[in-house]
Write an enzyme that holds these catalytic residues in place. Structure first.
Site, PDB file in Angstrom:
ATOM      1  CB  CYS A  28      -1.272   3.033   9.072  1.00 48.63           C
ATOM      2  SG  CYS A  28      -1.847   2.054   7.678  1.00 48.63           S
TER       3      CYS A  28
ATOM      4  CB  CYS B 207       5.886   5.090   4.563  1.00 51.64           C
ATOM      5  SG  CYS B 207       6.834   6.587   4.415  1.00 51.64           S
TER       6      CYS B 207
ATOM      7  CB  CYS C 221      -0.936  -0.038   1.216  1.00 52.44           C
ATOM      8  SG  CYS C 221      -2.120   1.313   1.260  1.00 52.44           S
ATOM      9  CB  CYS C 222       3.852   2.297   2.020  1.00 49.82           C
ATOM     10  SG  CYS C 222       3.222   2.721   3.654  1.00 49.82           S
TER      11      CYS C 222
HETATM   12  S1  SF4 Z   1       0.473   4.483   5.784  1.00 53.76           S
HETATM   13 FE1  SF4 Z   1      -1.127   2.882   5.637  1.00 53.76          FE
HETATM   14  S2  SF4 Z   1      -2.805   3.714   4.359  1.00 53.76           S
HETATM   15 FE2  SF4 Z   1      -0.983   5.048   4.132  1.00 53.76          FE
HETATM   16  S3  SF4 Z   1      -0.022   4.318   2.291  1.00 53.76           S
HETATM   17 FE3  SF4 Z   1       0.992   3.244   4.009  1.00 53.76          FE
HETATM   18  S4  SF4 Z   1      -0.166   1.337   4.377  1.00 53.76           S
HETATM   19 FE4  SF4 Z   1      -1.392   2.686   2.993  1.00 53.76          FE
END
Ligand code: SF4
Length: 228
Positions: free
Chosen positions: A199, A222, A114-115
């Site tokens: 998160c 991240c 996701c990041c």
């Molecule tokens: S912090 Fe969480 S919601 Fe944001 S990009 Fe990363 S995994 Fe995705």
């Protein structure tokens, strides 16, 4: 984009004063300098310095689509308060999100992916045209940053300007007070480090500031290491 060695030397010689450093960078690299900001708990001082040095400098904000509404409100409030007039959203392509995270819940089962989708790849693309990126990173933030220089040359030749690298936590706090900078509204609610809403959790008094990020998972960063 790499930067001429004489400019790097001049910037190193200008690095004692954060405002002077950014003014010189903007003068010597016209259109070639951008700041990175998460508009989080620790962002205000760097943004105030950018605004004083070069209010037109692009400020790149990762719009992941997963922020707290308070962060988006703070982004608008702080930009107005400081007179920053070139804050730019950096987002993943809608087609990539539809393809790789159709339900919007990738964060729950693969936060690294996701990041990568929402932060790492869009930022890599957005920062390519710049010779120098301004960050709010500081030596005191992490054991991995104890040797962080103010002017940092990356292996690809791109510069990182870290004007607050050598500042202590006390110096930062005093300067925030002196400038009367508004705080992120969630700090008062127990969030000393603020990322995407799914998160980020509040932390108790005395806990590590970053322990509320990806709480319960081994993940602590991240993957971009540059946004302060
Ligand atoms: S912090 Fe969480 S919601 Fe944001 S990009 Fe990363 S995994 Fe995705």
């Amino acid at each position: 984009m790499s930067v001429d060695a004489s400019i790097i030397e001049h910037l190193k010689a200008s690095s004692a004063d954060p405002v002077h450093l950014l003014r010189e960078a903007a003068r010597l690299l016209p259109g070639g300098v951008a700041a990175l900001s998460s508009f989080g708990a620790e962002s205000a001082l760097l943004l105030a310095i950018v605004a004083e040095a070069a209010p037109d400098m692009p400020v790149l904000f990762l719009e992941t689509g997963k922020h707290f509404p308070q962060t988006l409100a703070y982004r608008a409030e702080l930009a107005r308060f400081l007179g920053l007039n070139n804050v730019q959203d950096v987002r993943p392509a809608a087609s990539e999100v539809a393809d790789r995270d159709p339900t919007g819940e990738l964060w729950a089962f693969d936060p690294d992916a996701c990041c990568k989708l929402r932060k790492v790849e869009p930022l890599d693309l957005a920062t390519l045209p710049y010779g120098a990126l301004v960050t709010g990173r500081k030596r005191v933030q992490a054991s991995t940053r104890t040797a962080l220089p103010v002017v940092e040359v990356k292996s690809d030749g791109q510069l990182r300007l870290n004007p607050l690298a050598l500042w202590s936590a006390e110096e930062v706090e005093q300067e925030i007070k002196r400038r009367g900078l508004p705080a992120h509204p969630l700090v008062a609610q127990g969030y000393p480090s603020i990322g995407c809403e799914p998160c980020t959790r509040p932390v108790s008094e005395g806990q590590d500031a970053r322990s509320g990020r990806w709480a319960g998972l081994a993940k602590t960063e991240c993957g971009i290491h540059t946004v302060g």
